[in-house]
Design a protein around this motif. Structure first.
Motif, PDB file in Angstrom:
ATOM      1  N   GLY A  87      11.102  37.262  41.891  1.00 50.93           N
ATOM      2  CA  GLY A  87      10.028  37.593  42.820  1.00 50.93           C
ATOM      3  C   GLY A  87       9.718  39.084  42.809  1.00 50.93           C
ATOM      4  O   GLY A  87       8.550  39.492  42.752  1.00 50.93           O
ATOM      5  N   HIS A  88      10.782  39.901  42.860  1.00 50.16           N
ATOM      6  CA  HIS A  88      10.577  41.352  42.804  1.00 50.16           C
ATOM      7  C   HIS A  88       9.995  41.766  41.452  1.00 50.16           C
ATOM      8  O   HIS A  88       9.074  42.586  41.393  1.00 50.16           O
ATOM      9  N   ALA A  89      10.547  41.217  40.370  1.00 54.72           N
ATOM     10  CA  ALA A  89      10.074  41.603  39.032  1.00 54.72           C
ATOM     11  C   ALA A  89       8.621  41.212  38.814  1.00 54.72           C
ATOM     12  O   ALA A  89       7.860  41.918  38.132  1.00 54.72           O
ATOM     13  N   SER A  90       8.203  40.083  39.382  1.00 56.41           N
ATOM     14  CA  SER A  90       6.855  39.568  39.104  1.00 56.41           C
ATOM     15  C   SER A  90       5.759  40.444  39.685  1.00 56.41           C
ATOM     16  O   SER A  90       4.597  40.318  39.289  1.00 56.41           O
ATOM     17  N   SER A  91       6.131  41.329  40.613  1.00 55.71           N
ATOM     18  CA  SER A  91       5.098  42.178  41.229  1.00 55.71           C
ATOM     19  C   SER A  91       4.436  43.097  40.206  1.00 55.71           C
ATOM     20  O   SER A  91       3.308  43.551  40.421  1.00 55.71           O
ATOM     21  N   ARG A  92       5.111  43.364  39.093  1.00 58.13           N
ATOM     22  CA  ARG A  92       4.531  44.248  38.075  1.00 58.13           C
ATOM     23  C   ARG A  92       3.937  43.475  36.894  1.00 58.13           C
ATOM     24  O   ARG A  92       3.506  44.083  35.924  1.00 58.13           O
ATOM     25  N   TRP A  93       3.945  42.159  36.971  1.00 54.66           N
ATOM     26  CA  TRP A  93       3.432  41.358  35.871  1.00 54.66           C
ATOM     27  C   TRP A  93       1.926  41.119  36.037  1.00 54.66           C
ATOM     28  O   TRP A  93       1.456  40.734  37.110  1.00 54.66           O
ATOM     29  N   THR A  94       1.220  41.329  34.960  1.00 58.51           N
ATOM     30  CA  THR A  94      -0.213  41.023  34.954  1.00 58.51           C
ATOM     31  C   THR A  94      -0.400  39.515  34.843  1.00 58.51           C
ATOM     32  O   THR A  94       0.234  38.871  34.000  1.00 58.51           O
ATOM     33  N   PRO A  95      -1.222  38.916  35.688  1.00 60.72           N
ATOM     34  CA  PRO A  95      -1.427  37.464  35.603  1.00 60.72           C
ATOM     35  C   PRO A  95      -1.951  37.059  34.229  1.00 60.72           C
ATOM     36  O   PRO A  95      -2.739  37.781  33.595  1.00 60.72           O
ATOM     37  N   LEU A  96      -1.506  35.917  33.761  1.00 61.17           N
ATOM     38  CA  LEU A  96      -1.939  35.405  32.461  1.00 61.17           C
ATOM     39  C   LEU A  96      -3.288  34.714  32.581  1.00 61.17           C
ATOM     40  O   LEU A  96      -3.637  34.188  33.645  1.00 61.17           O
TER      41      LEU A  96
END
Length: 995
Positions: free
Chosen positions: A171-180
């Motif tokens: 959850g924390h890591a996903s905050s920096r992921w660009t949506p696919l």
């Protein structure tokens, strides 16, 4: 229209193949170690078996010499046809040499490399780079946390905390992921959460058991709620994985029940799995769609082919159940397409996650979704991480939403997953193998599976027409109830209520076909609640026992002269009657002798098996056997019964053993005087009624419940009794042997005694054993039916290498067992049989406190039954009383040894020789155990209880008994005497022509 769709499917399939651009999956590339192993495995079945077994055991081998030793054992046996260079090199390897250490190191590197192809990392932190790398390539993931089989509440807690930590970490890591795919916020492709996890319900409740269906669902929900709450906090997707069939219905019920709770009802990001290879998958999918439509909320269904095919087939055949899976690949492929259509046609209430590596299947879903105008947010594609990279590449290039099923975990618990993947890829009908290794044409691989099935059906019809049907059905074991079926659980619950209403059952004596109530009566009570009287039983005395013997003697001649086929027919009819009363016969045992639901059903199945098996055996033995073939002489060997037989039965298998001994005596032409155990007379009476309803002639079977000191004494010493069949304690059995062989001057025969006397059974756990399996089997063998089986494990012999780990897991697992009255299906262990047994067991527990240390002692919270604690002792030595004397209760002694040879010495170091078991993955040690573990029934890599008629002929030697094995081909011979008749056919120099 249909033909046009088929044309477009093939076109799309060809297009996907073009996008692959002649790539080869890494597992088939022979320049890698994995590729070489896969290639050898596909072309040498024996090598495949040994290699996969070695891969499975390797992580447990902590010393280089163990690695070298196992390599030699797996690949250098004389009967194997493996590459000579491989065998020569291994044979020259000394397990203690420097070279062995180098081989072990190299092997570890290769297997870890193989595991890394399928497992993204040991921890989420380690796997994060891989997960983010996948997203950088435009692919999403779902994470599955691998782990050891969960066998205790402690391990449940660990698994739960791992998933909660995983959700927080991702959850924390996903905050920096660009949506696919042009998505926004936390959603890929505009509809799918970035964080997606998959989990197995059995990892969250260790005691999941379909017998206690509703209880198991409720307990699993308790574990799932925190995970779903955490997922809702992060907006993550949760999918309940599907495992083997035994847990399938529980998983479906668990998902529906949880999602109907107000807290989770409106959360849209959840789903579950449907396995197309299951024959009832269409029915299951239909029920999910109907449920989703009624509740007005969408869910996601991951549609897979299925990963447990081999195991499902084996389990079904072992239980004589219908095979739950389709037995050929085109059937599964056709079912997959059928289910995909149902899903896509109902896209308003269910989303489809199409999980397949099969280009034909993918093309079918792709084209059908266009035809049905399925919205883009209702369909995604999924494949396994580390497999089918060319397929993955094609789907990416096609611009389809793609998710990789990505396991994370340590290599040791990941072995089971790894082996499943290897089996899948090397199977003869694996799509990847056919596509990328066998070179099957793309046209063939893109054919409609229904067309392939039609061709196979025509070929099979032509073959089957020439096969003649057998005139007589061969013996087959009675299938145990499938407790996953709601009907079975409901019918058994109703049987319990029905049987209870009949209490107290009035039980008479039966002498010469006449029912006698008598003046003397004793009670049979429920050991789990002694206030409940199960039966009021007429008690025989010396006079009644003598009258029964006289009646049996009078009926003997007529019964002896009845043909073997006719006698067998009575057994077959009794078996059919027992089938029609299976629920009631089992329910009675729950009350009268305290058997759990499954144990009670198994007892009834065994009784039916004895009737069917011994009937067929007598037909076989009833045909006179021609001896020799010389002219002028005809010699025949045949068997005839001994006479009146006394059957003295135990209480722990009150129907099965009573039926086995009685039916063996009857079908061989003897008449019987049957004395049931005083603790189980009502069940004994139900057995007598089976034969009564089958029409057995009067006097052939006589029933005399009563005290052993009186009735038993008459049966054992009476001069008209020709044979005695006894199952019980050693002391009573030895006393019977002494008295039976003290022949009186008036006796006309020497009594034959068949006696099974119990055991002090051991399970050996080798240093390389699979502890996931060992722990479960040890618990069942030691504490199933409160340890009141003559075959029960009372000694656990453990090699020091895995001693501490096994003890920790065994203790935690034993702490997690449900204890209490066995009328409640959740309880694995209830009360012991009576006050005498309770007192004896408590005495041995006190002895154990002085001889060893208490690892675990669990008490019951019930006051009205014969309850004793479940106790596990450590530091027990081979000479201790706890390691030598039969206890017949839930007391397990653990002995630590330094070598497998020492383990065998300890196992053999008692006066008993009944059953034993070995958990080992060393072929050498397994062979050694087969030769030197001297027990009547030895089991390898399974528990030491649960012998099955016709498959595991049962019985021991030394102080465990005298006579041949029950449920085996020699058993009936003990109830008969052989006779030989020779006729001289020569007359005046003339003899008939030899036939």
């Amino acid at each position: 229209m249909k033909n046009d769709l088929e044309r477009r499917i093939r076109q799309t399939g060809s297009w996907l193949y073009q996008l692959i651009e002649d790539e080869t999956p890494s597992i088939f590339r022979k320049d890698y170690w994995t590729g070489k192993v896969i290639d050898w495995s596909m072309h040498n079945e024996a090598f495949k078996v040994e290699m996969f077994r070695f891969i499975d055991v390797f992580p447990y081998l902590i010393r280089p010499e163990s690695v070298a030793k196992h390599l030699q054992e797996y690949f250098c046996r004389p009967d194997q046809c493996f590459p000579a260079a491989l065998q020569w090199g291994l044979r020259q390897l000394s397990p203690t040499s420097f070279a062995a250490k180098m081989v072990a190191k190299s092997m570890a590197k290769n297997i870890e490399s193989m595991g890394a192809q399928f497992i993204a990392g040991a921890t989420p932190q380690e796997a994060l780079g891989t997960l983010e790398g996948l997203r950088a390539q435009g692919m999403a993931f779902t994470v599955d946390l691998l782990g050891e089989a969960v066998v205790s509440r402690a391990e449940e807690e660990v698994y739960l905390s791992r998933y909660l930590e995983l959700l927080d970490f991702l959850g924390h890591a996903s905050s920096r992921w660009t949506p696919l795919g042009g998505g926004s916020g936390s959603l890929d492709w505009g509809f799918a959460p970035k964080v997606n996890i998959s989990l197995k319900p059995s990892a969250l409740y260790s005691q999941m058991n379909p017998v206690a269906f509703d209880y198991g669902v409720e307990r699993a929900k308790e574990r799932l709620r925190p995970i779903f709450r955490k997922a809702m906090q992060w907006g993550a997707f949760v999918c309940l994985d599907m495992e083997h069939t035994a847990l399938k219905n529980m998983t479906l019920a668990l998902y529906r029940s949880l999602m109907e709770e107000p807290e989770f009802r409106d959360y849209p990001h959840t789903g579950l799995v449907i396995q197309a290879y299951l024959r009832d998958s269409e029915e299951d999918l239909g029920s999910i769609i109907e449920w989703a439509r009624k509740r007005g909320r969408r869910c996601t269904v991951r549609l897979v082919k299925g990963a447990y095919w081999d195991a499902e087939v084996v389990w079904a055949r072992q239980n004589q159940w219908p095979i739950p899976v389709f037995t050929c690949k085109p059937e599964t492929d056709a079912q997959f397409e059928k289910l995909a259509r149902i899903l896509l046609e109902n896209h308003d209430v269910v989303s489809c996650a199409c999980a397949s590596h099969n280009i034909r299947s993918l093309a079918y879903v792709l084209e059908l979704s266009k035809e049905l105008k399925v919205p883009s947010d209702r369909l995604e594609y999924q494949i396994l991480y580390g497999m089918a990279e060319p397929v993955r590449s094609a789907l990416k290039k096609a611009g389809l939403p793609l998710r990789l099923y990505t396991p994370i975990g340590e290599i040791i618990p990941g072995m089971a997953y790894l082996v499943r993947r290897l089996l899948e890829n090397t199977s003869n009908e694996s799509f990847l193998r056919l596509s990328f290794s066998e070179g099957v044409s793309r046209e063939d691989l893109l054919r409609n599976p229904l067309d392939v099935l039609a061709e196979r059906s025509q070929e099979a019809t032509a073959t089957d027409s020439s096969i003649a049907k057998e005139a007589v059905a061969p013996f087959a074991n009675e299938p145990p109830w499938d407790w996953t079926q709601a009907r079975v659980r409901r019918d058994f619950q109703q049987a319990l209520a029905k049987v209870r209403k009949s209490f107290p059952v009035k039980v008479p004596l039966v002498v010469g076909g006449v029912k006698i109530t008598g003046d003397s009566v004793f009670s049979s009570t429920n050991p789990n609640d002694t206030r409940e009287v199960v039966g009021l039983v007429a008690s025989a005395g010396r006079r009644e026992a003598q009258e029964a013997i006289r009646a049996a003697k009078e009926a003997f001649e007529s019964w002896r002269n009845t043909t073997s086929h006719e006698r067998a027919a009575y057994l077959f009819k009794a078996a059919q009657i027992a089938r029609s009363h299976r629920f009631e016969l089992a329910a009675l045992q729950v009350f009268e002798v305290g058997k759990s639901w499954k144990e009670a059903d198994a007892d009834v199945c065994e009784a039916i098996d004895f009737l069917e098996y011994y009937g067929r055996e007598m037909i076989r033995l009833g045909t006179p056997r021609r001896m020799g073939h010389v002219p002028g002489e005809i010699s025949h060997l045949f068997y005839e019964p001994r006479g009146v037989t006394a059957v003295i039965a135990p209480w722990n298998f009150p129907l099965a053993i009573s039926t086995g001994m009685t039916s063996a005596a009857l079908v061989t032409g003897n008449t019987v005087v049957y004395k049931p155990a005083s603790q189980s007379p009502v069940t004994g009476w139900r057995m007598v009624r089976l034969f009564e309803e089958a029409g057995l002639p009067s006097g052939v079977l006589n029933f005399v419940p009563g005290p052993g000191s009186v009735v038993g004494e008459v049966l054992v010493t009476h001069p008209d009794v020709a044979a005695i069949a006894f199952t019980g304690s050693r002391d009573v059995g030895l006393n019977i042997l002494r008295k039976a062989h003290d022949t009186s001057p008036s006796a006309q025969m020497i009594k034959n005694v068949v006696a099974e006397l119990g055991g002090k059974n051991a399970i050996i756990v080798d240093a390389d054993a699979d502890l996931d399996e060992a722990v479960v089997h040890v618990l069942h063998s030691a504490f199933g039916y409160q340890g009141q089986k003559c075959s029960a494990c009372s000694r656990l012999i453990v090699l020091e290498e895995n001693y501490d780990k096994l003890l920790a897991r065994l203790k935690a697992a034993a702490e997690s067992l449900e204890l209490g009255p066995v009328e409640d299906p959740k309880n694995m262990m209830g009360a012991v049989i009576d006050a005498g047994a309770k007192a004896k067991i408590l005495e041995y527990i006190e002895i154990g406190r002085s001889e060893g240390k208490v690892l675990l002692e669990r008490h019951f919270g019930h006051a009205n039954g014969h309850y004793v604690p479940l106790v596990i002792f450590t530091d027990i030595q081979p000479h201790h009383r706890l390691a030598q004397e039969e206890i017949f209760g839930p007391v397990l002694s653990i002995l630590k040894v330094s070598s497998f040879d020492e383990a065998l010495d300890v196992a053999n170091g008692t006066p008993y020789a009944l059953t034993g078991a070995v958990f080992s993955r060393s072929p050498e040690n397994i062979d050694k155990a087969k030769k030197t573990f001297r027990v009547g029934n030895l089991y390898i890599n399974r528990g030491c209880t649960g012998a099955i008629v016709g498959r595991h002929p049962f019985g021991g030697f030394k102080m465990s008994g005298i006579g041949s094995k029950a449920g085996g081909p020699d058993y009936l011979l003990q109830f008969m005497v052989p006779r030989n008749v020779v006729e001289n056919t020569l007359r005046r120099g003339f003899a008939p022509k030899e036939e």
